[in-house]
Design an enzyme around this catalytic site. Structure first.
Site, PDB file in Angstrom:
ATOM      1  N   LYS A 136      -6.965   3.354  -3.402  1.00 51.38           N
ATOM      2  CA  LYS A 136      -7.399   3.327  -2.004  1.00 51.38           C
ATOM      3  C   LYS A 136      -7.631   4.755  -1.539  1.00 51.38           C
ATOM      4  CE  LYS A 136      -5.457   1.947   2.529  1.00 51.38           C
ATOM      5  NZ  LYS A 136      -4.310   1.260   3.172  1.00 51.38           N
ATOM      6  N   LYS A 188     -10.358   0.171  -2.565  1.00 46.02           N
ATOM      7  CA  LYS A 188     -10.243  -0.072  -1.122  1.00 46.02           C
ATOM      8  C   LYS A 188     -10.544   1.204  -0.351  1.00 46.02           C
ATOM      9  CE  LYS A 188      -6.995  -1.441   2.546  1.00 46.02           C
ATOM     10  NZ  LYS A 188      -5.627  -1.950   2.861  1.00 46.02           N
ATOM     11  N   ASP A 240       0.859  -1.182   0.000  1.00 51.57           N
ATOM     12  CA  ASP A 240       0.000   0.000   0.000  1.00 51.57           C
ATOM     13  C   ASP A 240       0.896   1.233   0.000  1.00 51.57           C
ATOM     14  OD1 ASP A 240      -1.727  -2.142   0.580  1.00 51.57           O
ATOM     15  OD2 ASP A 240      -3.067  -0.880   1.756  1.00 51.57           O
TER      16      ASP A 240
END
Length: 317
Positions: free
Chosen positions: A217, A253, A154
């Site tokens: 995300k 996400k 991430d």
């Protein structure tokens, strides 16, 4: 839809530079979802079990320890108490979270704790949460995490590039991070609460996908404003447009401030309405959360017993 990994495209500003997102319209659209979506009884329990399978069970605290990570990994392996799972008629069903997400130094502990489970370890990297480190150091951090066994990375973007509209700089940065990830899947955290406008969120989403992101995300969880439905709608519409242009699906996400089972239902409903059933699967949809799992388990216990247990009966780790 092509299920192959998103290869990215050349930077193509024409795909986003003429787009302006109307915040009021996005707010009106997303306000409809919790108001009209109602899933009850056995159907609700099924949706909540599915939500568990989409959770990146996360600990990103300054006082994380190897023992805390091991407890979190044990919860990821068995997220629902065996007696509740049996009462749901799922005693033989394998239920686990989608991944465990930790800081880089915790990756080796998580990898060891999850060995043989099939649950991947995700690591934040690139100077999380601010990302204000020289790019070579950020790339080295990615490579180190992958070497330690992280299967998902991430990353955080440089917000200044997006705020200035310097899309070539943002594209080059994310493309370099994707290359550093190698076979590990990359989730690009846009830190949407710091991007100012939904129009900028849309553009940054498109640039991240063009640069090869496997997921986009919303947030680090450390911003003042984290995952919100209008932001999500903006990112999801960018996802849909990108897929229509390229044939490649990119995952989504939401993360930051998501705590309740009710919120899980709303997020699943949003994905169902905007992208369809395929996009609800864990390879394309994740929820970054920790305390949400405890509330989901509590709701499942209420479903099978008719009683609510204290939160302490459903510890995360």
């Amino acid at each position: 839809m092509n299920d192959a990994r998103n290869p990215g495209t050349p930077l193509t500003p024409d795909w986003f530079e003429g787009v302006t997102v109307n915040r009021s319209a996005a707010e009106r659209r997303t306000a409809q979802i919790p108001a009209r979506r109602s899933v009850k009884k056995d159907h609700q329990a099924a949706w909540l079990i599915h939500a568990i399978r989409c959770i990146d069970l996360t600990t990103l605290a300054g006082d994380d320890t190897a023992e805390r990570v091991r407890r979190l990994c044990a919860k990821a392996r068995q997220p629902v108490r065996p007696d509740i799972q049996a009462a749901l008629g799922l005693a033989e069903e394998r239920i686990a979270t989608a991944a465990v997400c930790v800081y880089p130094t915790m990756v080796p502990h998580a990898v060891a704790a999850l060995a043989g489970s099939g649950i991947p370890v995700a690591s934040v990297a690139t100077g999380f949460p601010a990302g204000l480190m020289p790019l070579p150091l950020r790339l080295a951090e990615i490579r180190w995490c992958v070497e330690q066994g992280a299967a998902e990375i991430d990353i955080v973007i440089t917000r200044e590039h997006a705020l200035r509209g310097d899309w070539p700089a943002l594209y080059d940065e994310i493309a370099a991070m994707r290359e550093a990830c190698g076979d590990a899947h990359m989730k690009a955290i846009l830190a949407t609460g710091e991007l100012g406008s939904l129009t900028t969120v849309h553009a940054a989403s498109m640039v991240a996908m063009q640069a090869g992101a496997d997921f986009i995300k919303t947030s680090t969880g450390k911003e003042t404003e984290n995952a919100t439905l209008p932001v999500a709608l903006t990112m999801i519409r960018a996802l849909r447009d990108y897929q229509g242009r390229t044939g490649h699906a990119v995952g989504f996400k939401p993360a930051g401030g998501l705590r309740s089972a009710k919120e899980a239902m709303v997020w699943l409903s949003l994905i169902r309405e905007e992208l369809g059933l395929r996009a609800m699967q864990p390879d394309l949809f994740r929820i970054g959360a920790s305390s949400m799992l405890g509330d989901i388990e509590r709701q499942l216990e209420h479903h099978v017993t008719g009683r609510y247990a204290a939160q302490s009966h459903h510890p995360i780790g």
